[in-house]
Structure formats: structure tokens, C-alpha cells
Design a protein around this motif. Sequence first.
Motif, short mmCIF file in Angstrom:
data_model
loop_
_atom_site.label_atom_id
_atom_site.label_comp_id
_atom_site.label_asym_id
_atom_site.label_seq_id
_atom_site.Cartn_x
_atom_site.Cartn_y
_atom_site.Cartn_z
N LEU A 1 19.32 -16.34 50.19
CA LEU A 1 18.73 -15.46 51.20
C LEU A 1 18.46 -14.11 50.58
O LEU A 1 19.36 -13.48 50.02
CB LEU A 1 19.68 -15.31 52.40
N ARG A 2 17.21 -13.66 50.66
CA ARG A 2 16.83 -12.34 50.12
C ARG A 2 16.73 -11.35 51.26
O ARG A 2 16.01 -11.57 52.24
CB ARG A 2 15.50 -12.44 49.38
N THR A 3 17.49 -10.25 51.14
CA THR A 3 17.53 -9.22 52.17
C THR A 3 17.40 -7.84 51.55
O THR A 3 17.55 -7.67 50.34
CB THR A 3 18.86 -9.26 52.95
N SER A 4 17.17 -6.86 52.40
CA SER A 4 17.18 -5.46 52.00
C SER A 4 17.90 -4.70 53.11
O SER A 4 17.58 -4.88 54.29
CB SER A 4 15.74 -4.96 51.86
N ILE A 5 18.87 -3.87 52.73
CA ILE A 5 19.64 -3.12 53.71
C ILE A 5 19.62 -1.65 53.31
O ILE A 5 19.89 -1.31 52.16
CB ILE A 5 21.09 -3.63 53.77
N LEU B 1 20.78 1.97 60.66
CA LEU B 1 20.82 0.93 59.64
C LEU B 1 19.58 0.07 59.79
O LEU B 1 19.22 -0.34 60.90
CB LEU B 1 22.08 0.07 59.86
N THR B 2 18.88 -0.19 58.69
CA THR B 2 17.71 -1.05 58.70
C THR B 2 18.01 -2.27 57.84
O THR B 2 18.38 -2.15 56.68
CB THR B 2 16.47 -0.32 58.14
N ILE B 3 17.87 -3.44 58.45
CA ILE B 3 18.12 -4.70 57.76
C ILE B 3 16.81 -5.48 57.73
O ILE B 3 16.22 -5.74 58.77
CB ILE B 3 19.20 -5.52 58.48
N ARG B 4 16.37 -5.82 56.52
CA ARG B 4 15.17 -6.64 56.35
C ARG B 4 15.58 -8.02 55.86
O ARG B 4 16.28 -8.14 54.87
CB ARG B 4 14.21 -6.02 55.34
N VAL C 1 17.64 -16.84 60.80
CA VAL C 1 18.76 -16.02 60.34
C VAL C 1 19.31 -15.24 61.52
O VAL C 1 18.54 -14.65 62.29
CB VAL C 1 18.32 -15.04 59.23
N LYS C 2 20.62 -15.24 61.66
CA LYS C 2 21.29 -14.41 62.65
C LYS C 2 22.02 -13.29 61.91
O LYS C 2 22.64 -13.53 60.88
CB LYS C 2 22.31 -15.21 63.45
N ILE C 3 21.91 -12.07 62.45
CA ILE C 3 22.57 -10.91 61.86
C ILE C 3 23.72 -10.51 62.77
O ILE C 3 23.53 -10.31 63.97
CB ILE C 3 21.59 -9.73 61.70
N TYR C 4 24.90 -10.40 62.18
CA TYR C 4 26.10 -10.01 62.91
C TYR C 4 26.65 -8.71 62.33
O TYR C 4 26.67 -8.54 61.11
CB TYR C 4 27.19 -11.07 62.78
N ILE C 5 27.11 -7.83 63.19
CA ILE C 5 27.83 -6.63 62.78
C ILE C 5 29.11 -6.58 63.59
O ILE C 5 29.07 -6.65 64.82
CB ILE C 5 26.99 -5.35 62.99
N ASP C 6 30.24 -6.49 62.89
CA ASP C 6 31.55 -6.51 63.54
C ASP C 6 31.71 -7.70 64.48
O ASP C 6 32.26 -7.58 65.58
CB ASP C 6 31.82 -5.21 64.30
N GLY C 7 31.19 -8.85 64.07
CA GLY C 7 31.34 -10.07 64.84
C GLY C 7 30.38 -10.23 66.00
O GLY C 7 30.39 -11.24 66.69
N LEU C 8 29.53 -9.23 66.23
CA LEU C 8 28.56 -9.30 67.33
C LEU C 8 27.17 -9.59 66.79
O LEU C 8 26.71 -8.93 65.85
CB LEU C 8 28.54 -7.98 68.10
N GLU C 9 26.47 -10.54 67.40
CA GLU C 9 25.11 -10.84 66.98
C GLU C 9 24.20 -9.71 67.44
O GLU C 9 24.13 -9.39 68.61
CB GLU C 9 24.64 -12.16 67.60
N VAL C 10 23.50 -9.08 66.47
CA VAL C 10 22.60 -7.97 66.81
C VAL C 10 21.13 -8.35 66.68
O VAL C 10 20.26 -7.63 67.15
CB VAL C 10 22.90 -6.71 65.94
N PHE D 1 10.39 -14.74 56.03
CA PHE D 1 10.70 -14.14 57.32
C PHE D 1 10.02 -12.78 57.50
O PHE D 1 9.47 -12.51 58.54
CB PHE D 1 12.22 -13.98 57.50
N GLU D 2 10.08 -11.93 56.47
CA GLU D 2 9.51 -10.58 56.53
C GLU D 2 9.82 -9.94 57.89
O GLU D 2 8.94 -9.48 58.61
CB GLU D 2 8.00 -10.60 56.28
N ASN D 3 11.10 -9.91 58.21
CA ASN D 3 11.57 -9.44 59.50
C ASN D 3 12.43 -8.21 59.30
O ASN D 3 13.25 -8.17 58.39
CB ASN D 3 12.38 -10.57 60.16
N GLU D 4 12.24 -7.18 60.13
CA GLU D 4 13.00 -5.94 60.01
C GLU D 4 13.68 -5.63 61.33
O GLU D 4 13.06 -5.75 62.39
CB GLU D 4 12.08 -4.80 59.60
N GLN D 5 14.94 -5.23 61.25
CA GLN D 5 15.70 -4.88 62.45
C GLN D 5 16.40 -3.56 62.20
O GLN D 5 17.10 -3.39 61.20
CB GLN D 5 16.73 -5.97 62.78
N LYS D 6 16.23 -2.62 63.12
CA LYS D 6 16.93 -1.34 63.04
C LYS D 6 18.11 -1.40 64.01
O LYS D 6 17.97 -1.80 65.15
CB LYS D 6 16.01 -0.18 63.39
N VAL D 7 19.27 -1.00 63.52
CA VAL D 7 20.50 -1.06 64.32
C VAL D 7 21.10 0.32 64.43
O VAL D 7 21.18 1.04 63.47
CB VAL D 7 21.52 -2.02 63.67
#
Length: 85
Positions: free
Chosen positions: A20-24, A33-36, A56-65, A79-85
Amino acid sequence: GSELSLPSSSKRDARDAGHLRTSISYDSFQRQLTIRVIEARELLAKDANGFSDPFVKIYIDGLEVHKTATVKKNLNPKFENEQKV
């Protein structure tokens, strides 16, 4: 960027699901926080047709964000997907 992967070998076991290729990145000024999620490679085929329907599911501190869209019938999804947390 970063890549999360398990060791590669000629004989794969259940723990080697692929790469899995990501960028954080973190913007300390905006405290954001930006997760790609960029792509996955060499995924295991999980369906009878020889493919998988990965996401892909992104979890922070056990919570799906966040959860990416599902890419149908693909072992090397982009995926080329970006999520700001």
C-alpha cells in the motif's frame, strides 16, 4: 510519502496481503493531518474470479475516520484519495 508493505517472497502467506502506497503530512499551523491513499500493488486475489474488490479504511486511535471507494476486480488499484483529519 511512505509505503507500507510486508516482506515479499516467492511463497506468500496470509500475512502478505500486498503493498500500500500512502502519503501522510501534518500542517501544524492548521493542526490538520492529510492522508493520501495512492495505490495498492500485488494484492491477493480473494474472489473466485481471480480478482479482489479492494478498498482502504483509515483508523486513528481505533476509530474509522475514512474509507476509500471500492475498486472492482483489481489487484493493483489506483485510489488517488485524500482525506484531511
